[in-house]
Write an enzyme that holds these catalytic residues in place. Structure first.
Site, short mmCIF file in Angstrom:
data_model
loop_
_atom_site.label_atom_id
_atom_site.label_comp_id
_atom_site.label_asym_id
_atom_site.label_seq_id
_atom_site.Cartn_x
_atom_site.Cartn_y
_atom_site.Cartn_z
N LYS A 9 1.97 -1.18 -5.37
CA LYS A 9 1.96 0.23 -4.82
C LYS A 9 0.71 0.79 -5.36
CE LYS A 9 5.73 3.83 -4.68
NZ LYS A 9 5.60 3.71 -3.02
N GLU B 215 5.49 -2.63 8.07
CA GLU B 215 5.96 -1.47 7.28
C GLU B 215 6.20 -0.21 8.39
OE1 GLU B 215 6.72 -0.99 4.09
OE2 GLU B 215 5.11 -2.15 2.78
#
Ligand code: PLP
Ligand code: COI
Length: 341
Positions: A185, A221
């Site tokens: 992330k 995603e």
């Protein structure tokens, strides 16, 4: 007297609101300091900070939930700590010990208790932990100093409409490279997503869906959330790829599907030209919670799943169970909940 704040909880979106206190800790000479809570929401850092030039930074997102009995709980913060540390390792930043991470989150929630939305409003307190490389530097190398910070913001739904279906469009851009940083992330993945996101919203979609960067044939995603689909024979399917962020919500839903709803679960390729294998689909994440996917546009054709306006029954069950666990109404698997004392 307990502080109260004047917020219309039901109207909250996903926007910055300055809360009272945030946690800041500095890493210098090989160790983290104790950390402090501060009213100041500005960080003063060197112009040479690696976070500014080379994207040496990572972040997390987790929420504090107000239960019916008024107490507050965190959902799987240990998993966020682990993922933060996998991000730190990937871009050569010092790890934050799990206890320090959970302690920082706990301190921030307690110090901003007035901002934890009341039970029943659906709103939550979103925590944003992050680590940035700072200090005087100019070459491409890891920083000499780091800051670990946690701030919080009361939030409502991330995608407009919350549990009403929204449409997405397949992007021709990638958010991460095949063997790049997609599974951690780090901010660079999000900078890379801004243009594709803008293109999607300009066309009236909630966000875009990224395909695998190598072949552009498989779903990866859904903006800043993971994808899941429910097959006609009631299996919970979610993509498997080294460039997807391992969503804590997604792994929790896999567990819920298998153990609470007695569904079969598979993490495997999801081909974009085979969307008709699913009768329902959704996006899942801390911010997104579960957002039902009405339809996906690919090559100028909109593929509609269950409905563009109504939530499918399995998506609803998954949502109710997850929501129930997070707000303390449904018994959680061992270790998922940390109560704020
Ligand atoms: N995928 C991306 C790119 C994200 O930014 C997020 C948000 O954290 C997720 C998926 C969902 O992950 P989680 O469920 O851990 O919040
Ligand atoms: C989250 O779900 O916590 C995210 O990080 C998504 C987005 C706000 C970046």
């Amino acid at each position: 007297m307990k502080k109260t704040v004047n917020i219309d909880w039901g109207k909250l979106g996903f926007n910055y609101i300055k809360t009272d206190l945030r946690y800041v800790s500095t890493w210098r000479d090989g160790e983290w300091d104790k950390g402090i809570l501060t009213e100041d929401n500005k960080l003063t850092i060197s112009e040479g900070s690696t976070a500014l030039h080379y994207g040496q930074q990572c972040f997390e997102g987790l929420k504090a939930y107000r239960r019916k009995d008024g107490k507050i709980q965190l959902f799987r913060p240990d998993e966020n700590a682990k993922r933060l540390n996998s991000s730190c390792r990937r871009i050569l930043m010092p790890e934050v010990p799990e206890e320090k991470f959970i302690d920082a989150c706990t301190q921030v929630v307690k110090a901003n208790e007035a901002y934890v939305p009341p039970y029943g409003t659906g709103a939550t307190l979103y925590l944003r932990p992050f680590v940035i490389g700072v200090g005087d530097n100019v070459g491409v190398k890891p920083a000499s100093e780091y800051i670990f910070c946690v701030f919080c913001v009361p939030v409502g739904p991330y995608f407009k409409g919350g549990m009403t279906p929204v449409n997405f469009i397949i992007s021709e851009y990638d958010r991460a490279a095949a063997f790049g940083t997609g599974k951690v992330k780090v901010g660079g993945n999000y900078a890379a997503s801004l243009y594709a996101h803008k293109q999607a919203t300009n066309k009236g979609f909630a966000d875009c869906i990224y395909l695998d960067p190598k072949t552009h044939t498989k779903i990866e995603e859904v903006g800043a959330a993971n994808f899941f689909g429910i097959t006609k024979d009631n299996k919970f399917i979610t993509p498997d790829s080294p460039s997807i962020l391992p969503s804590i919500t997604k792994y929790s839903l896999m567990y819920i599907a298998e153990n609470y709803l007695e569904m079969k679960v598979e993490e495997r390729d999801v081909f974009v030209d085979n969307l008709s294998e699913f009768k329902e689909a959704g996006a899942c994440g801390t911010a997104a919670v579960i957002t039902p996917i009405g339809g996906i546009e690919y090559k100028e054709k909109l593929h509609v799943f269950h409905s563009e306006t109504e939530v499918g029954p399995i998506t609803k069950k998954l949502y109710d169970t997850l929501y129930g666990i997070q707000f303390g109404d449904v018994e959680a698997p061992e270790g998922w909940i940390v109560e704020i004392e």
